[in-house]
Design a protein around this motif. Structure first.
Motif, PDB file in Angstrom:
ATOM      1  N   ILE A 181       0.856  -1.238   0.077  1.00  0.00           N
ATOM      2  CA  ILE A 181      -0.159   0.077   0.007  1.00  0.00           C
ATOM      3  C   ILE A 181       0.854   1.089  -0.195  1.00  0.00           C
ATOM      4  N   ASN A 182       1.934   1.322   0.956  1.00  0.00           N
ATOM      5  CA  ASN A 182       2.684   2.680   1.005  1.00  0.00           C
ATOM      6  C   ASN A 182       3.565   2.835  -0.338  1.00  0.00           C
ATOM      7  N   VAL A 183       3.902   1.683  -0.858  1.00  0.00           N
ATOM      8  CA  VAL A 183       4.736   1.984  -2.295  1.00  0.00           C
ATOM      9  C   VAL A 183       3.857   2.168  -3.592  1.00  0.00           C
ATOM     10  N   PHE A 184       2.800   1.024  -3.652  1.00  0.00           N
ATOM     11  CA  PHE A 184       1.904   1.417  -5.008  1.00  0.00           C
ATOM     12  C   PHE A 184       0.685   1.842  -4.753  1.00  0.00           C
ATOM     13  N   ARG A 185      -0.098   1.954  -3.605  1.00  0.00           N
ATOM     14  CA  ARG A 185      -1.333   2.599  -3.617  1.00  0.00           C
ATOM     15  C   ARG A 185      -2.157   2.098  -4.602  1.00  0.00           C
ATOM     16  N   PRO A 186      -2.212   0.794  -4.867  1.00  0.00           N
ATOM     17  CA  PRO A 186      -3.124   0.509  -5.919  1.00  0.00           C
ATOM     18  C   PRO A 186      -4.522   0.387  -5.487  1.00  0.00           C
TER      19      PRO A 186
END
Lengths: 312, 312
Positions: free
Chosen positions: A247-252
């Motif tokens: 979540i923190n890196v991609f926020r997909p």
């Protein structure tokens, strides 16, 4: 292509599998024998459906390891040792000269399948996580599979969550998959059951801990077994660490969780969502959804068949 | 927009900064005061260069936190507490009605700057890592900034490398930035120097460990100080854990390392490359390059000015 079986499916334009079948992989055999089986399996299904080989417009192949679609080669697949820059597309073209052939890594194809027809339908950005023997990953960005400049990306199971932790087959220590895979759950359960002889886990397995599977642990926990509950709560925490990293890196828009354990549904997803809510970075209104995969083993077949529809 | 200063630059079509200047941020002041300073600073530079406001075709603003370019608002920036859905673009438009205004997160803008004119020039896929007070990240995929479906992605400093490790301001435990930031190096050095009174670090700082900076530690190590060498070797290992994570997940063409510590050049990069070579997943021919940022603080200005050239 799976380590145990090779499956093939005839898929229509609506992402529906019309007919499918599989054969044992015999994965250590020479390349030409395995690819022959793959072609024959495909032809058999086509024939059974009353079609001709030339009716098949596109062919998609999902393999473990690294696939180079431009070259039509499977570069490397640890479970298929004779596949080294293996010209799979060329072999298929001999029998399907009019069809376009596409190659992709299996986890990426499965992620793409879930985006086309499953749990991530309609989302532009998706990360698919498969909790199986290892932890597999497929990344979809702008409706395209993302695998880096050398087709080797998406190995989210091999990011470290425990520095200097357990040794992983990949050579690193503390990889996420050493803590969050289905195999890790089994290992964690065995250790806990040995340390707690009174645990229901020992009764369910008649003292033979080799029989344990993931479902048994969840069942023992549901019956109130303290040890099983502790194992599961710790295991889910390990999963959540990697999920919040994603979540923190991609926020997909969505994270799709697959593999046997995902069959636990809300029992697994609800605590993961709580962890994500509490731990993900900063203050944002729009949250990444966390859902279970819906296509199961069909995701790879559907994803492979639809590879030609990737936006450029 | 930085927590200490706000800098502005006039940038030409060749990514060259023609003139730049800065003012103190006064970051806790009300939004309208700060944005007024930003506009006046911009106008001053334009005037000094002998131009009119209307000569400026595009305006790019790089802010900490989350920026929503579609709405022209800075959604949230922890270091600028009064910026809450702050309509920065609208304010600029009052004074620059003919200019297009673009907003972006600062780390993303810096990564884009390095891609347009710096260490990642010509690469389609880049991850930029800034080792400063924290660990910042900017992700470029297919020559576009990637920040997820809600503009909040790219927080690579907030992926966990030590499960249950040190408490991070973000609320998690064991985030990469707690081990690999410039601040982490200072903390690690202080602890080691206290535990080893004979270390050269205590001499260099005259016993006042509050004076320590990153360069001092590297200098002490170069003079053969055992403690300093141990600190650095462990610190570089922590950096490498996150770098290999980025390689395994993203396989970018290049990883650009910025921040004060990146000034150490090969002293830092060479061991990072060794770690990456040894630890990254699987067997691939094409390796991700690991290089130092070349634009320094200008990366954000150049990246912001060039945002309009992002491919759609």
């Amino acid at each position: 292509m799976g380590g145990t079986n090779i499956a093939a499916g005839l898929v229509d334009d609506n992402c529906k599998i019309i007919r499918k079948n599989s054969v044992p992989a015999g994965r250590t055999r020479p390349f030409h024998e395995i690819v022959k089986d793959m072609i024959e399996l495909s032809q058999k299904i086509i024939k059974e459906e009353g079609l001709e080989d030339s009716d098949v417009e596109k062919i998609g192949i999902a393999s473990p390891g690294i696939a180079n679609n431009e070259k039509g080669e499977i570069v490397y697949a640890s479970s298929f040792p004779d596949f080294r820059n293996a010209p799979v597309a060329k072999e298929f073209k001999k029998y399907f000269p009019e069809s376009e052939v596409y190659l992709e890594n299996d986890a990426n194809a499965a992620a793409f399948g879930e985006m086309m027809a499953g749990a991530a339908k309609g989302k532009s950005n998706t990360v698919a996580v498969t909790l199986g023997t290892g932890v597999g990953g497929g990344i979809i960005i702008d409706k395209k599979i993302y695998s880096g400049f050398n087709n080797a990306g998406g190995e989210i199971g091999h990011k470290v969550i425990v520095c200097d932790g357990l040794e992983c087959e990949c050579g690193r220590r503390g990889c996420w998959e050493m803590y969050a895979s289905g195999s890790a759950l089994i290992r964690q359960t065995k250790e806990a059951a040995k340390a707690n002889p009174q645990s229901l886990i020992n009764i369910i397995t008649n003292g033979n801990l080799e029989k344990i599977n993931g479902k048994m642990v969840f069942d023992a926990a549901d019956k109130g077994d303290v040890t099983a509950n502790e194992v599961i709560s710790k295991y889910i925490k390990y999963i959540s660490v990697g999920i919040v990293d994603i979540i923190n890196v991609f926020r997909p828009g969505v994270i799709v969780i697959g593999g046997g354990i995902s069959g636990q549904g809300e029992r697994l997803l609800s605590p993961l969502r709580e962890h994500a809510q509490r731990e993900s970075y900063g203050s944002v209104d729009m949250k990444t959804e966390i859902v279970a995969a819906t296509l199961g083993n069909d995701a790879g077949i559907i994803g492979a068949a639809m590879l030609w529809r990737q936006s450029k």
